[in-house]
Write an enzyme that holds these catalytic residues in place. Structure first.
Site, short mmCIF file in Angstrom:
data_model
loop_
_atom_site.label_atom_id
_atom_site.label_comp_id
_atom_site.label_asym_id
_atom_site.label_seq_id
_atom_site.Cartn_x
_atom_site.Cartn_y
_atom_site.Cartn_z
N SER A 36 0.85 -1.19 0.00
CA SER A 36 0.00 0.00 0.00
C SER A 36 0.88 1.24 0.00
O SER A 36 2.01 1.24 0.49
CB SER A 36 -0.91 0.00 1.22
OG SER A 36 -0.13 0.17 2.39
N ASP A 86 6.69 3.62 6.16
CA ASP A 86 8.00 3.01 6.22
C ASP A 86 9.10 4.07 6.09
O ASP A 86 10.01 4.16 6.93
CB ASP A 86 8.09 2.03 5.04
CG ASP A 86 9.24 1.09 5.20
OD1 ASP A 86 9.79 0.67 4.19
OD2 ASP A 86 9.59 0.78 6.35
N ASP A 114 11.63 5.43 9.06
CA ASP A 114 13.07 5.33 8.87
C ASP A 114 13.74 6.66 9.14
O ASP A 114 14.72 6.75 9.90
CB ASP A 114 13.36 4.98 7.39
CG ASP A 114 13.52 3.51 7.20
OD1 ASP A 114 13.48 3.07 6.05
OD2 ASP A 114 13.69 2.81 8.22
#
Lengths: 355, 174
Positions: B16, B23, B27
């Site tokens: 998605s 993500d 990070d």
């Protein structure tokens, strides 16, 4: 056309000779004198002079239409093909000239133009690589736009400011504030000088984010608990990142164009540019002021805030005024994060619906 | 954790947009916060501030240029001519080593901190001469970290070029 000095490009000429149904496209080669050896330079200069004479003749012919041309019709497809192809070919096609049907004055033009084009191509090998189109602005010229130069100045100012932030607090604050003001100035310059560029917008945004992040880093060093400023840093980066992502997904020009939003706070914030400016400025002013108020190596945040409110100094007044704007901006950041996340999810859902 | 997410994505076959953004953002924020902590304990702190700036700046520009080019991910750099890019993005193991090396270096530097403020060069020198596990990790990961920062810088330049060319091409096509 006299030869230009070495390194400059010779001008392009693109002549349309329109006479009723006939179009004569003359394209002269686009060459740079610097690419030729001296003898070739001379040859190409001579050819260009010759071509200049031909063009002068054509202009003279154009001014007195010949009766014999009125009855000539070039087939539709040939004319269209010529019109489409001609800008991209260095030698005018023979069927455009219609050698057999042309007025005797123009018959000799065809071979002459072809010959001169071939000769000038041989004289200057680089001419083959250049098309007869107006030169597009080079990359370097975009990098050297005035607003982008202001952007680079901002970057250097910030670098220097953060290098001296602990040794000279007031200079740091002055430089940081000037950089923040330049943020608005470069946008104004871009619109005034018509030098709006994507690179400039990205540079602006990135410099903003990095300078705010570094200031929050320094505040987290001097204030306890440091987690408060770390969380503000995380919120700032995350919300602006998600905003930018969702702006791209929606195809909007800027994340500040939120016309279709239903949230009242959004409408108030983005609808009223003065209010938005107040909130942004208040945020930065609060951070700078907190940095100035730190006397020791580590301070307790709540103590400093309480003492600044009870004090009456100008700095504490600034703190009091800017806390409200800061709070609104952080609230908008949180809501914007949620909205942007919704947009990402909806984008996926819509994409799955449309196979 | 992002390796675990990658594996989960692989098995569940559901990628998605929101997941990808989450993500990336996670990070960046986690690396940023780690660099903040390192800049507090190490002197000079400017080193880690500059690394933070480079990290955010390069990933931001990369994402922007990826959108402008319409590529699926900034890791799809098939048409790049730079040899370092080809080596970095072409070889997933090498790229994984560089990314992991970077994070391992930061974590090891944090673990090596004994006092409240340390001098960075002293700690690095001591770790090279020492033989403990953490110092070995530092030495192994320095190379990967260096490559990753170099790639970040080149990527920033490439992404800036993409932005500029996008404008130039947009002006040509009226």
């Amino acid at each position: 056309m006299l030869p230009d000095t070495a390194g400059t490009a010779v001008s392009v000429s693109f002549l349309h000779l329109e006479h009723k149904d006939i179009k004569l496209n003359l394209i002269s080669t686009y060459e740079t004198v610097a690419d030729c050896k001296p003898t070739k330079k001379l040859v190409s200069w001579a050819i260009r002079r010759f071509q200049a004479k031909i063009q002068a003749i054509i202009i003279r012919i154009r001014s007195k239409p010949s009766r014999s041309l009125q009855h000539i019709r070039i087939p539709r497809h040939a004319e269209d093909a010529a019109a489409d192809e001609a800008p991209f070919k260095k030698i005018p096609t023979m069927h455009v000239l219609g050698i057999k049907n042309f007025d005797p004055q123009l018959v000799w033009l065809g071979p002459v133009i072809s010959a001169t084009s071939v000769l000038s191509q041989k004289a200057s090998p680089m001419a083959n690589n250049k098309m007869s189109r107006p030169r597009k602005p080079g990359r370097l010229s975009v990098y050297l736009y005035i607003p982008n130069i202001i952007g680079y100045t901002r970057v250097f100012m910030n670098c220097y400011a953060f290098a001296i932030c602990f040794s000279n607090k007031w200079l740091f604050c002055a430089l940081y504030f000037i950089s923040f003001v330049c943020d608005g100035v470069d946008g104004w310059c871009a619109r005034k000088f018509n030098q709006v560029s994507t690179f400039g917008a990205v540079l602006d945004m990135v410099t903003d984010r990095i300078s705010t992040a570094c200031l929050l880093v320094i505040l987290s060093q001097v204030y306890r608990p440091g987690m408060v400023f770390l969380s503000l840093l995380a919120l700032d980066i995350a919300s602006h990142w998600l905003q930018m992502y969702s702006t791209f997904l929606l195809g909007k020009v800027s994340h500040k164009d939120v016309k279709d939003s239903t949230n009242w706070l959004f409408k108030a914030y983005y609808g009223n540019r003065m209010f938005m400016a107040y909130c942004c400025v208040a945020c930065e002013v609060l951070y700078i002021t907190l940095f100035l108020l730190a006397q020791n190596d580590s301070e307790k945040l709540m103590d400093v805030l309480k003492s600044s409110i009870t004090e009456g100094s100008p700095i504490s007044v600034l703190v009091g005024l800017s806390v409200f704007g800061w709070a609104i901006k952080q609230l908008v950041n949180v809501i914007q994060m949620k909205t942007a996340a919704d947009i990402c999810v909806l984008h996926d859902i819509n994409r799955k619906e449309r196979p | 954790m992002s390796g675990v997410e990658y594996l989960i994505n692989l098995f569940c076959c559901s990628v998605s947009t929101f997941g990808a953004v989450l993500d990336m953002v996670t990070d960046r924020i986690s690396t940023a916060c780690l660099l903040v902590i390192l800049s507090q304990v190490y002197r000079p702190g400017m080193v880690f501030l500059s690394l933070l700036a480079l990290d955010i700046g390069s990933h931001w520009l990369q994402m922007y240029s990826t959108f402008l080019l319409g590529k699926a991910s900034h890791k799809d750099v098939k048409d790049s001519t730079n040899w370092l890019f080809k080596a970095y993005y072409g070889n997933r193991m090498f790229m994984a080593y560089c990314c992991v090396g970077c994070e391992v270096l930061y974590i090891s530097l944090f673990l090596l901190v004994q006092n409240e403020t340390e001098k960075l060069m002293d700690v690095l020198k001591a770790s090279i001469t020492e033989g403990s596990l953490v110092s070995v990790l530092v030495v192994l990961s320095l190379f990967g970290w260096a490559i990753k920062q170099l790639v970040n810088i080149i990527q920033m330049k490439t992404a800036a070029d993409v932005c500029v060319l996008h404008d130039i091409n947009k002006k040509e096509r009226p």
